[in-house]
Design a protein around this motif. Structure first.
Motif, PDB file in Angstrom:
ATOM      1  N   ALA A  92     -36.896   6.344  34.117  1.00  0.00           N
ATOM      2  CA  ALA A  92     -35.751   5.426  34.167  1.00  0.00           C
ATOM      3  C   ALA A  92     -35.376   4.914  32.773  1.00  0.00           C
ATOM      4  O   ALA A  92     -34.373   4.227  32.622  1.00  0.00           O
ATOM      5  CB  ALA A  92     -36.060   4.250  35.094  1.00  0.00           C
ATOM      6  N   GLY A  93     -36.211   5.239  31.777  1.00  0.00           N
ATOM      7  CA  GLY A  93     -35.896   4.848  30.408  1.00  0.00           C
ATOM      8  C   GLY A  93     -36.619   3.611  29.903  1.00  0.00           C
ATOM      9  O   GLY A  93     -36.262   3.060  28.867  1.00  0.00           O
ATOM     10  N   TYR A  94     -37.659   3.193  30.613  1.00  0.00           N
ATOM     11  CA  TYR A  94     -38.429   2.031  30.165  1.00  0.00           C
ATOM     12  C   TYR A  94     -39.668   2.517  29.416  1.00  0.00           C
ATOM     13  O   TYR A  94     -40.518   3.199  29.997  1.00  0.00           O
ATOM     14  CB  TYR A  94     -38.839   1.163  31.355  1.00  0.00           C
ATOM     15  CG  TYR A  94     -39.489  -0.137  30.942  1.00  0.00           C
ATOM     16  CD1 TYR A  94     -38.707  -1.252  30.664  1.00  0.00           C
ATOM     17  CD2 TYR A  94     -40.869  -0.252  30.822  1.00  0.00           C
ATOM     18  CE1 TYR A  94     -39.288  -2.451  30.283  1.00  0.00           C
ATOM     19  CE2 TYR A  94     -41.459  -1.442  30.443  1.00  0.00           C
ATOM     20  CZ  TYR A  94     -40.662  -2.539  30.168  1.00  0.00           C
ATOM     21  OH  TYR A  94     -41.245  -3.726  29.786  1.00  0.00           O
ATOM     22  N   PRO A  95     -39.812   2.174  28.126  1.00  0.00           N
ATOM     23  CA  PRO A  95     -40.972   2.614  27.335  1.00  0.00           C
ATOM     24  C   PRO A  95     -42.178   1.694  27.563  1.00  0.00           C
ATOM     25  O   PRO A  95     -42.447   0.791  26.785  1.00  0.00           O
ATOM     26  CB  PRO A  95     -40.456   2.508  25.898  1.00  0.00           C
ATOM     27  CG  PRO A  95     -39.475   1.355  25.956  1.00  0.00           C
ATOM     28  CD  PRO A  95     -38.853   1.418  27.334  1.00  0.00           C
ATOM     29  N   ALA A  96     -42.915   1.933  28.626  1.00  0.00           N
ATOM     30  CA  ALA A  96     -43.981   1.019  29.034  1.00  0.00           C
ATOM     31  C   ALA A  96     -45.255   1.190  28.231  1.00  0.00           C
ATOM     32  O   ALA A  96     -45.807   2.288  28.135  1.00  0.00           O
ATOM     33  CB  ALA A  96     -44.284   1.208  30.518  1.00  0.00           C
TER      34      ALA A  96
END
Length: 158
Positions: A92-96
């Motif tokens: 989803a594009g979240y750099p966790a």
């Protein structure tokens, strides 16, 4: 063209007053997802954690997972193709740097789902982890109007 009558002017003036007065008092009702975020943040504040910030990528990941669970009547942290929450959050594009996920099924209100998670030790840990900074919540109904929830948490890299 016909001249407006006193009655027509009175009706128009009353309608205008109603619109003007109503415009300042009407408030949009928060969505169920926003209510879950608010309730989660109330619990976090009670234990000294900072408020979580709604993140668009996490909102998208949670909504997609809730939709998938509802569509396939599949209740699991792993998706129907085997993807885990970390994969969905990253896609989803979240750099966790750190992530966590809570899911639930059948609770019909935000208050009920947050209470269920708070009464579950593992879910409670996720909600009250002060190292997590962002949140996304998804809610979806299946064809039988049963509710599926996903709550994704994250702390970004950097």
């Amino acid at each position: 063209m016909r001249q407006p009558t006193r009655k027509m002017i009175s009706i128009a003036a009353s309608a205008l007053v109603g619109i003007v007065l109503g415009a300042g008092t009407a408030q949009a009702q928060p969505s169920p997802e926003q209510q879950v975020i608010h309730l989660t943040n109330k619990h976090r504040a009670a234990v000294g954690c900072g408020a979580l910030t709604a993140n668009p990528a996490l909102m998208s990941a949670a909504k997609r997972h809730a939709d998938q669970m509802a569509r396939h009547d599949h209740f699991s942290h792993n998706g129907v193709r085997g993807e885990d929450p970390g994969h969905r959050i990253s896609a989803a594009g979240y750099p966790a740097q750190k992530w966590a996920e809570n899911i639930a099924y059948a609770q019909t209100t935000p208050r009920a789902v947050v209470a269920a998670w708070m009464n579950s030790p593992a879910h409670r840990v996720n909600m009250l982890d002060c190292a997590l900074t962002d949140i996304g919540v998804g809610r979806s109904l299946n064809s039988k109007k049963q509710v599926y929830w996903a709550q994704d948490f994250g702390t970004p890299i950097g």
